[in-house]
Design an enzyme around this catalytic site. Structure first.
Site, short mmCIF file in Angstrom:
data_model
loop_
_atom_site.label_atom_id
_atom_site.label_comp_id
_atom_site.label_asym_id
_atom_site.label_seq_id
_atom_site.Cartn_x
_atom_site.Cartn_y
_atom_site.Cartn_z
N HIS A 47 59.76 46.61 29.17
CA HIS A 47 60.10 45.20 29.34
C HIS A 47 60.03 44.53 27.97
CE1 HIS A 47 58.80 41.12 31.35
NE2 HIS A 47 59.97 41.05 30.74
N GLY A 84 53.83 36.32 28.70
CA GLY A 84 52.89 36.19 27.60
C GLY A 84 51.54 36.81 27.88
N ASP A 105 57.95 40.56 38.55
CA ASP A 105 56.91 40.87 37.56
C ASP A 105 56.03 39.65 37.32
OD1 ASP A 105 55.41 41.81 35.45
OD2 ASP A 105 57.08 41.96 34.04
N GLY A 106 54.73 39.87 37.48
CA GLY A 106 53.75 38.84 37.12
C GLY A 106 53.01 38.29 38.32
N GLY A 107 51.69 38.30 38.22
CA GLY A 107 50.88 37.69 39.27
C GLY A 107 50.86 38.44 40.60
N ASP A 149 54.81 46.22 28.51
CA ASP A 149 55.15 44.85 28.12
C ASP A 149 55.18 44.75 26.60
OD1 ASP A 149 55.48 43.40 30.58
OD2 ASP A 149 53.35 43.77 30.94
N GLY A 169 49.82 44.70 36.97
CA GLY A 169 48.99 45.20 35.88
C GLY A 169 47.52 45.00 36.13
N SER A 170 47.05 43.76 35.95
CA SER A 170 45.60 43.51 36.02
C SER A 170 45.02 43.73 37.41
CB SER A 170 45.30 42.09 35.53
OG SER A 170 46.05 41.15 36.25
C1 DX5 Z 1 54.06 38.93 31.75
C2 DX5 Z 1 54.31 40.44 31.83
C3 DX5 Z 1 53.83 41.07 33.09
C4 DX5 Z 1 52.38 40.86 33.34
C5 DX5 Z 1 51.88 41.70 34.48
O1 DX5 Z 1 54.18 38.53 30.44
O2 DX5 Z 1 55.68 40.69 31.77
O3 DX5 Z 1 54.22 42.44 33.14
O4 DX5 Z 1 51.63 41.10 32.19
O5 DX5 Z 1 50.53 41.54 34.53
P1 DX5 Z 1 49.78 41.00 35.80
O6 DX5 Z 1 50.09 41.97 36.91
O7 DX5 Z 1 48.38 41.02 35.36
O8 DX5 Z 1 50.32 39.62 36.10
ZN ZN Z 2 56.41 42.86 32.28
#
Ligand code: DX5
Ligand code: ZN
Length: 236
Positions: free
Chosen positions: A74, A158, A191-193, A45, A213-214
């Site tokens: 990304h 973000g 992507d995300g959440g 990211d 990610g997290s």
């Molecule tokens: C959002 C990013 C994602 C995000 C993924 O700004 O593009 O790639 O950080 O992280 P998680 O999986 O923790 O939502």
């Molecule tokens: Zn991303």
């Protein structure tokens, strides 16, 4: 040799693990762990502090990734045209740009289409377009011929660790229909959440590249989490 696009397609549904959530001082070890777990794609990211509130990493980070995983970059940066070549030179395999961050998104995609993979030209580059949750899908219509992947953001970009916006499922369904109607084989990414609780449903809804990610790098059991994600999407 398989192109990066064919490699990505062969991994569908691919789990792309967000590296910024990892222990960055042990990144080499983390990458080996992901590879051993069977993860095929590493997500980076890139944020510039303008398009997104915070700033993260740039080309030197991408270059430092010594791994056979596809480098999925990304770009959440304003007007990426000027710096695209730096990410390509750093060895990116997949480069995704935000429609909202470009005055001339079509030109950016054309420019990417004319670039060559830094390590092995035959691998080619995967061209991705990302859309924020608030962007109507209609903007894709003229871009479909110039892209290989669509990345739907399920959070406002973000930060990691945000909550998946449920309306993303509806956007996925509509995006899939648009892609099918275009006659092009465009990879659909989300992507995300993404968490252990929703990843199976996201894969079942047709996501072909799923960024997480997290939920993998939770500071406790990253290897087990990665394995769980792959199993949940039917990759093992
Ligand atoms: C959002 C990013 C994602 C995000 C993924 O700004 O593009 O790639 O950080 O992280 P998680 O999986 O923790 O939502
Ligand atoms: Zn991303």
């Amino acid at each position: 040799m398989l192109s990066n696009l064919d490699r990505l397609r062969s991994l569908r549904p691919a789990v792309s693990v967000g590296l910024l959530a990892a222990d960055l001082l042990s990144l080499g070890t983390e990458l080996v762990m992901l590879e051993r777990a069977g993860i095929g794609v590493a997500h980076v990211d890139v944020m510039d502090g303008c398009f997104t509130p915070v700033m993260t990493v740039g080309p030197p980070f991408v270059k430092a990734l010594k791994t056979p995983l596809l480098k999925d970059v990304h770009l959440m940066i304003r007007e990426p045209l000027a710096t695209l070549a730096d990410y390509v030179a750093a060895g990116a395999d997949i480069i995704t740009v935000h429609q909202e961050s470009c005055t001339h998104i079509h030109r950016v995609l054309q420019a990417l289409g004319g670039m060559t993979h830094a390590v092995e030209p035959a691998r080619g580059l995967v061209r991705g377009v990302a859309l924020n949750p608030g962007t109507p899908l209609d903007v894709l219509d003229p871009l479909l011929p110039e892209m290989d992947m669509l990345l739907l953001l399920a959070v406002n970009p973000g930060w990691g660790g945000q909550t998946f916006i449920p309306g993303t499922f509806d956007r996925m369904a509509r995006a899939k229909a648009m892609i099918a109607a275009s006659g092009r084989e465009i990879v659909l990414g989300v992507d995300g959440g993404v968490t252990k609780d929703n990843i199976a449903a996201i894969a079942a809804a047709g996501a072909e590249l799923i960024v997480t990610g997290s939920a993998v790098f939770d500071g406790k059991a990253a290897a087990a989490n990665a394995a769980y994600m792959l199993e949940a999407v039917g990759r093992v």
